[in-house]
Design an enzyme around this catalytic site. Structure first.
Site, PDB file in Angstrom:
ATOM      1  N   LYS A 165       0.794  -1.235   0.000  1.00 23.07           N
ATOM      2  CA  LYS A 165       0.000   0.000   0.000  1.00 23.07           C
ATOM      3  C   LYS A 165       0.822   1.278   0.000  1.00 23.07           C
ATOM      4  O   LYS A 165       0.332   2.331  -0.380  1.00 23.07           O
ATOM      5  CB  LYS A 165      -0.918   0.033   1.228  1.00 23.07           C
ATOM      6  CG  LYS A 165      -2.092  -0.912   1.147  1.00 23.07           C
ATOM      7  CD  LYS A 165      -3.042  -0.608   2.290  1.00 23.07           C
ATOM      8  CE  LYS A 165      -4.153  -1.601   2.449  1.00 23.07           C
ATOM      9  NZ  LYS A 165      -4.776  -1.502   3.760  1.00 23.07           N
ATOM     10  N   LYS A 183     -12.971  -9.850  -2.217  1.00 19.44           N
ATOM     11  CA  LYS A 183     -13.865  -9.675  -1.076  1.00 19.44           C
ATOM     12  C   LYS A 183     -14.719  -8.410  -1.238  1.00 19.44           C
ATOM     13  O   LYS A 183     -14.223  -7.400  -1.727  1.00 19.44           O
ATOM     14  CB  LYS A 183     -12.967  -9.530   0.163  1.00 19.44           C
ATOM     15  CG  LYS A 183     -13.617  -9.681   1.481  1.00 19.44           C
ATOM     16  CD  LYS A 183     -12.565  -9.596   2.585  1.00 19.44           C
ATOM     17  CE  LYS A 183     -12.400  -8.166   3.071  1.00 19.44           C
ATOM     18  NZ  LYS A 183     -11.763  -8.037   4.379  1.00 19.44           N
ATOM     19  N   LYS A 188     -15.569  -2.433   2.112  1.00 20.92           N
ATOM     20  CA  LYS A 188     -16.154  -1.110   2.345  1.00 20.92           C
ATOM     21  C   LYS A 188     -15.345  -0.031   1.653  1.00 20.92           C
ATOM     22  O   LYS A 188     -15.834   1.066   1.452  1.00 20.92           O
ATOM     23  CB  LYS A 188     -16.349  -0.835   3.836  1.00 20.92           C
ATOM     24  CG  LYS A 188     -15.110  -0.897   4.712  1.00 20.92           C
ATOM     25  CD  LYS A 188     -15.507  -0.578   6.143  1.00 20.92           C
ATOM     26  CE  LYS A 188     -14.602  -1.161   7.192  1.00 20.92           C
ATOM     27  NZ  LYS A 188     -13.168  -0.877   7.089  1.00 20.92           N
TER      28      LYS A 188
END
Ligand code: AMP
Length: 325
Positions: free
Chosen positions: A115, A196, A199
């Site tokens: 990330k 997956k 959110k």
């Protein structure tokens, strides 16, 4: 019972995956709890700041998530609900643990590598985040930490840090065991059933939010990816060959629907829509009532955070003293 401890980071709005994979389990743990000290469920709002957030939006996301914890059935007389940022011990212990963490260890963290590494604007907190996560855990002395694959490396590091600290400064921390979570619903994105439902997904099209009204649920399910199979056995579960259809079947059964007699994708999608809407509707009704009283929601999380300060004070004090401060 083992102490239950779980935090959700308020980045993005909660999804059906969060409900089936987390909130519903929290409520089951609550049903097995003897006292509010058996279950600590929190919002890891400090972790949200490891990436840029608009302050007003973050405040709204925190409030919405706190309200959804209550709407999902969590009862503050039976479990402790809190916000990480209201319990200063989390960031205080995080600093002490940073002082025992090696940069070599942080450099190996897969999430950081994926990330942020090499990007000059990556926040320093994203790099040191595993020390805060270790503090989140060690302050509450859980015997076991059930953790999914994506967080496993961080919990392994938590163990290493606890062992090193105890060895260097004397025994302060309970070294938690890392366990696999009970197998359960893993809800996949309706548009990309190999990933997956998240959110923080880039696109909302495959993500059912807990506050999506019925017509939005219907539209998202209607557009869910399936495949071009039309044979008599088209509606069947196979994660490798039919990931989209399998996901819909899993959602249907996790939401209490029956797969009996479903022969076409159209029928499957109608049944999924109905089951999801039936699952979300009591939660949305409770949310609407609670949202009218934000001061109550805030007070629940403030009171729970006071309890957390009491429970964690001795661990923080012992760690601070052990290091010579
Ligand atoms: P996250 O949204 O990834 O921060 O995860 C918060 C909690 O929700 C964790 O306990 C996850 O295991 C659970 N969770 C998140 N997404 C899903 C999903 N798609 N299916 C099942 N559980 C999920």
């Amino acid at each position: 019972m083992d102490r239950n401890l779980s935090l959700i980071t308020p980045t993005g709005r909660l999804t059906l995956g969060n409900h089936l994979g987390a909130l519903r389990r929290f409520v089951a743990a609550q049903d097995a709890a003897y006292s509010p000290d058996d279950c600590f469920f929190g919002l890891s709002d400090l972790h949200a700041l490891t990436t840029p957030q608009d302050p007003a939006e973050l405040r709204d996301t925190i409030r919405e998530m706190a309200t959804l914890f209550l709407a999902a059935g969590l009862d503050p007389s039976r479990v402790t609900l809190f916000r990480q940022s209201l319990v200063p011990a989390h960031r205080e212990l995080a600093y002490l643990l940073e002082c025992t963490t090696y940069t070599g260890e942080l450099n190996r963290m897969i999430q950081f590598k994926e990330k942020g590494r090499g990007v000059p604007s990556t926040r320093a907190s994203l790099y040191t985040y595993p020390a805060l996560m270790a503090a989140d855990i060690l302050l509450y002395r859980p015997a076991r930490v059930p953790v999914g694959e994506d967080q496993r490396q961080h919990v392994e590091l938590t163990r290493d840090l606890a062992i090193r600290f105890n060895h260097t400064y004397g025994t302060v921390f309970v070294v938690p065991e890392v366990t696999l979570p009970r197998a359960g619903a893993r809800v996949m994105d309706l548009q990309e059933p190999s990933t997956k439902m998240s959110k923080s997904a880039a696109s909302d099209a495959g993500v059912i939010r807990l506050l999506d009204p019925p017509d939005v649920v219907r539209r998202k399910v209607a557009r869910a990816v399936t495949d071009s199979d039309v044979g008599p056995s088209a509606v069947r579960s196979s994660r490798s060959e039919k990931p989209g259809v399998s996901n819909l079947l899993d959602i249907l059964s996790a939401c209490g629907g029956s797969t009996d007699g479903i022969k076409t994708y159209g029928a499957l999608k109608s049944a999924v829509t109905e089951a999801v809407v039936a699952t979300l509707s009591p939660l949305q009704k409770a949310y609407a009532e609670l949202a009218d009283d934000p001061a109550y929601v805030d007070s629940v999380f403030a009171d729970g955070s006071v309890r957390c300060r009491e429970v964690t004070a001795s661990v923080l004090a012992a760690a601070t003293a052990a290091m010579g401060l």
